[in-house]
Design a protein around this motif. Structure first.
Motif, PDB file in Angstrom:
ATOM      1  N   PRO A  49       0.756  -1.205   0.055  1.00  0.00           N
ATOM      2  CA  PRO A  49       0.084   0.062   0.047  1.00  0.00           C
ATOM      3  C   PRO A  49       0.967   1.294   0.033  1.00  0.00           C
ATOM      4  CG  PRO A  49       0.190  -0.990   2.118  1.00  0.00           C
ATOM      5  CD  PRO A  49       0.958  -2.060   1.290  1.00  0.00           C
ATOM      6  N   ASP A  50       0.368   2.354  -0.287  1.00  0.00           N
ATOM      7  CA  ASP A  50       0.836   3.815  -0.335  1.00  0.00           C
ATOM      8  C   ASP A  50       1.199   3.905   1.171  1.00  0.00           C
ATOM      9  OD1 ASP A  50       0.989   3.752  -3.010  1.00  0.00           O
ATOM     10  OD2 ASP A  50      -0.790   4.854  -3.027  1.00  0.00           O
ATOM     11  N   THR A  51       2.470   4.299   1.762  1.00  0.00           N
ATOM     12  CA  THR A  51       2.795   4.552   2.821  1.00  0.00           C
ATOM     13  C   THR A  51       3.649   5.854   3.020  1.00  0.00           C
ATOM     14  OG1 THR A  51       4.627   3.160   2.894  1.00  0.00           O
ATOM     15  CG2 THR A  51       2.518   2.089   3.378  1.00  0.00           C
ATOM     16  N   ALA A  52       3.538   6.408   4.299  1.00  0.00           N
ATOM     17  CA  ALA A  52       4.211   7.574   4.709  1.00  0.00           C
ATOM     18  C   ALA A  52       5.708   7.031   5.086  1.00  0.00           C
ATOM     19  CB  ALA A  52       3.944   8.262   5.699  1.00  0.00           C
ATOM     20  N   PRO A  53       6.805   7.784   4.649  1.00  0.00           N
ATOM     21  CA  PRO A  53       8.204   7.209   4.937  1.00  0.00           C
ATOM     22  C   PRO A  53       8.422   7.045   6.642  1.00  0.00           C
ATOM     23  CG  PRO A  53       8.376   9.354   4.287  1.00  0.00           C
ATOM     24  CD  PRO A  53       6.862   9.117   4.083  1.00  0.00           C
ATOM     25  N   GLY A  54       9.331   6.115   7.134  1.00  0.00           N
ATOM     26  CA  GLY A  54       9.516   6.186   8.627  1.00  0.00           C
ATOM     27  C   GLY A  54      10.788   7.102   8.766  1.00  0.00           C
ATOM     28  N   GLU A  55      10.575   7.428   9.895  1.00  0.00           N
ATOM     29  CA  GLU A  55      12.014   8.375  10.256  1.00  0.00           C
ATOM     30  C   GLU A  55      12.494   7.980  11.906  1.00  0.00           C
ATOM     31  OE1 GLU A  55       9.461  12.037  10.173  1.00  0.00           O
ATOM     32  OE2 GLU A  55       9.552  12.143  12.423  1.00  0.00           O
ATOM     33  N   VAL A  56      13.586   8.388  11.827  1.00  0.00           N
ATOM     34  CA  VAL A  56      14.464   8.088  13.106  1.00  0.00           C
ATOM     35  C   VAL A  56      14.690   9.349  14.122  1.00  0.00           C
ATOM     36  CG1 VAL A  56      16.803   7.559  14.246  1.00  0.00           C
ATOM     37  CG2 VAL A  56      15.768   6.436  12.266  1.00  0.00           C
ATOM     38  N   ARG A  57      14.002   9.308  15.432  1.00  0.00           N
ATOM     39  CA  ARG A  57      14.404  10.588  16.164  1.00  0.00           C
ATOM     40  C   ARG A  57      15.426  10.005  17.363  1.00  0.00           C
ATOM     41  NH1 ARG A  57       8.051  12.571  16.652  1.00  0.00           N
ATOM     42  NH2 ARG A  57       7.553  12.503  14.338  1.00  0.00           N
ATOM     43  N   ARG A  58      16.013  11.163  17.901  1.00  0.00           N
ATOM     44  CA  ARG A  58      16.857  10.651  18.702  1.00  0.00           C
ATOM     45  C   ARG A  58      16.313  11.448  20.163  1.00  0.00           C
ATOM     46  NH1 ARG A  58      20.809  14.204  21.029  1.00  0.00           N
ATOM     47  NH2 ARG A  58      22.556  12.934  22.213  1.00  0.00           N
ATOM     48  N   ASP A  59      16.296  10.453  21.268  1.00  0.00           N
ATOM     49  CA  ASP A  59      16.505  10.558  22.801  1.00  0.00           C
ATOM     50  C   ASP A  59      17.519  11.549  23.184  1.00  0.00           C
ATOM     51  OD1 ASP A  59      16.165  10.962  25.514  1.00  0.00           O
ATOM     52  OD2 ASP A  59      14.823   9.174  25.559  1.00  0.00           O
ATOM     53  N   HIS A  71       2.743   3.410   9.343  1.00  0.00           N
ATOM     54  CA  HIS A  71       1.947   2.744   8.442  1.00  0.00           C
ATOM     55  C   HIS A  71       1.855   1.377   8.909  1.00  0.00           C
ATOM     56  CE1 HIS A  71       6.221   2.664   7.314  1.00  0.00           C
ATOM     57  NE2 HIS A  71       5.844   1.239   6.931  1.00  0.00           N
ATOM     58  N   ARG A  72       2.673   0.888   9.764  1.00  0.00           N
ATOM     59  CA  ARG A  72       2.845  -0.409  10.379  1.00  0.00           C
ATOM     60  C   ARG A  72       1.464  -0.584  11.284  1.00  0.00           C
ATOM     61  NH1 ARG A  72       6.665  -4.045  10.298  1.00  0.00           N
ATOM     62  NH2 ARG A  72       6.595  -4.589  12.376  1.00  0.00           N
ATOM     63  N   GLN A  73       0.750   0.307  11.698  1.00  0.00           N
ATOM     64  CA  GLN A  73      -0.513   0.067  12.721  1.00  0.00           C
ATOM     65  C   GLN A  73      -1.427  -0.833  11.533  1.00  0.00           C
ATOM     66  OE1 GLN A  73      -0.940   0.228  15.467  1.00  0.00           O
ATOM     67  NE2 GLN A  73      -1.178   2.339  16.524  1.00  0.00           N
ATOM     68  N   SER A  74      -1.363  -0.414  10.311  1.00  0.00           N
ATOM     69  CA  SER A  74      -2.335  -1.323   9.458  1.00  0.00           C
ATOM     70  C   SER A  74      -1.712  -2.686   9.116  1.00  0.00           C
ATOM     71  CB  SER A  74      -2.638  -0.301   8.153  1.00  0.00           C
ATOM     72  OG  SER A  74      -1.605  -0.036   7.473  1.00  0.00           O
ATOM     73  N   ARG A  75      -0.741  -3.124   9.442  1.00  0.00           N
ATOM     74  CA  ARG A  75      -0.165  -4.352   9.053  1.00  0.00           C
ATOM     75  C   ARG A  75      -1.248  -5.705   9.245  1.00  0.00           C
ATOM     76  NH1 ARG A  75       2.769  -3.055  13.325  1.00  0.00           N
ATOM     77  NH2 ARG A  75       3.509  -4.769  14.736  1.00  0.00           N
ATOM     78  N   THR A  76      -1.102  -6.633   8.432  1.00  0.00           N
ATOM     79  CA  THR A  76      -2.025  -7.755   8.748  1.00  0.00           C
ATOM     80  C   THR A  76      -1.838  -8.476  10.206  1.00  0.00           C
ATOM     81  OG1 THR A  76      -1.729  -8.426   6.403  1.00  0.00           O
ATOM     82  CG2 THR A  76      -2.598  -9.977   7.559  1.00  0.00           C
ATOM     83  N   PHE A  77      -2.989  -8.656  10.732  1.00  0.00           N
ATOM     84  CA  PHE A  77      -3.051  -8.865  12.322  1.00  0.00           C
ATOM     85  C   PHE A  77      -3.958 -10.191  12.322  1.00  0.00           C
ATOM     86  CE2 PHE A  77      -4.728  -8.894  16.590  1.00  0.00           C
ATOM     87  CZ  PHE A  77      -3.451  -8.974  17.264  1.00  0.00           C
ATOM     88  N   LEU A  78      -3.065 -11.501  12.766  1.00  0.00           N
ATOM     89  CA  LEU A  78      -3.793 -12.524  13.050  1.00  0.00           C
ATOM     90  C   LEU A  78      -4.855 -13.175  12.032  1.00  0.00           C
ATOM     91  CD1 LEU A  78      -3.833 -12.544  17.069  1.00  0.00           C
ATOM     92  CD2 LEU A  78      -1.906 -13.722  15.421  1.00  0.00           C
TER      93      LEU A  78
END
Length: 359
Positions: A49-59, A71-78
């Motif tokens: 699917p069309d997805t937004a890019p992932g990004e890295v953030r520093r703590d 976008h991984r929230q919509s991945r196939t689940f069980l």
């Protein structure tokens, strides 16, 4: 008339294997590994699917990094068995990730990746430290919808090792700094697809735990010699020149490592006998863990091999982190572990080794 599939013959550690590369309609690469050339025409397949890019953030307080990939929230689940996305394709059935009716072992680029090789800086949020650059592959152990490393045939586990070695080489040649094959097993550790499979993450930079290990080995730490000095007290099983043991500094109850008894930077450095021994121990350790409480043991398993630029002193291990400490009792990473990084362990490794050794 369609052209004949191109199968690449690989002179593997244990003998020849074949790889058929297939470019999916959405541009992702699928590789089929087997002991014979793969034939057959492709059927319909799942598309990314069309997805937004992932990004890295520093703590800045922990000096650590997190990957954000919403976008991984919509991945196939069980999914149900009828909607298994890792099954071989069937005419008239819903499309799957593997558009062939038969295969031995498959590796393909993840449809919902945490890391991607083509993220452009202009796509990122103002809070990003940089793009989540890398590659995420899925490794499907078998066309069968159920099973485990412990139930696969020895030949299939050897084929898995050959495929992983091939992916290590390809990803290192592509410039990735650190490659980690792994398997999550069980819903308790977040598995969303029950079909037997693992994954491979290729990182642009070496993560800090592996960077620290490379420093330790580079500074002279000798895990092989230290293991020999333990006198077998922590050993669980052995096969040829490899041994499975519970390290005395384990952080998880019944944590078990597999390691060659000689210096070895990664699975690519094993000979044929070593690859077969590793394949047998990849079955024996999960079988023992399953037998421990009479139920499938949920675990996290990873191949810990040398980063691309690491010194040759890095020692290859396969590490299993089981998450049951007793029947029906999970080992939770609660406040102390999460906030300090200091693990509290309810089972001492020497006792864990003794129990596993006896099974």
């Amino acid at each position: 008339m369609p052209s004949k599939p191109l199968n690449i013959k690989i002179e593997g550690t244990t003998g020849p294997v074949f790889r058929r590369d297939h470019r999916k309609a959405d541009g992702r690469c699928l590789s089929l590994y087997g002991y014979a050339p793969h034939e057959g025409a492709a059927l319909d397949e799942l598309l990314r699917p069309d997805t937004a890019p992932g990004e890295v953030r520093r703590d800045p307080l922990r000096n650590s990094w997190a990957v954000y990939a919403p976008h991984r929230q919509s991945r196939t689940f069980l999914p149900s068995a009828a909607d298994d996305p890792l099954a071989p394709a069937r005419p008239g059935a819903p499309p799957t990730e593997i558009p062939f009716e038969d295969f031995e072992l498959a590796v393909f680029e993840n449809r919902f990746p945490s890391l991607a090789p083509d993220v452009r800086p202009g796509q990122l949020s103002p809070w990003a430290s940089g793009p989540a650059t890398g590659q995420c592959d899925v490794v499907v152990f078998s066309k069968e919808p159920s099973g485990s490393l412990g139930t696969l045939s020895q030949a299939r586990r050897v084929l898995l090792i050959e495929a992983l070695i091939d992916r290590y080489r390809a990803l290192h040649e592509a410039g990735f700094a650190y490659v980690m094959p792994f398997e999550n097993r069980g819903e308790q550790v977040g598995v969303t697809l029950p079909h037997p499979h693992g994954q491979i993450y290729a990182f642009q930079d070496v993560p800090e735990p592996q960077r620290a290990a490379a420093r330790a080995f580079g500074n002279g730490y000798d895990l092989v010699a230290e293991h020999a000095a333990w006198g077998g007290q922590f050993d669980v099983a052995e096969d040829g020149g490899l041994v499975a043991f519970c390290p005395p500094f384990a952080r998880f109850p019944f944590e078990t490592w597999i390691m060659p008894r000689r210096p070895c930077a990664g699975p690519w450095a094993l000979d044929a006998e070593g690859a077969h021994s590793l394949a047998r121990l990849l079955a024996e350790v999960p079988r023992k863990l399953d037998a421990l409480f009479g139920e499938p043991m949920p675990y996290m398993m990873s191949f810990q091999a040398a980063p691309r630029e690491a010194a040759s002193r890095f020692q290859f291990t396969v590490q299993f982190f089981p998450v049951l400490r007793a029947p029906g009792r999970l080992k939770f990473l609660a406040s102390v572990e999460q906030f300090t990084g200091v693990f509290t362990v309810d089972v001492v490794p020497e006792a864990a080794a003794e129990r596993l050794r006896a099974l």
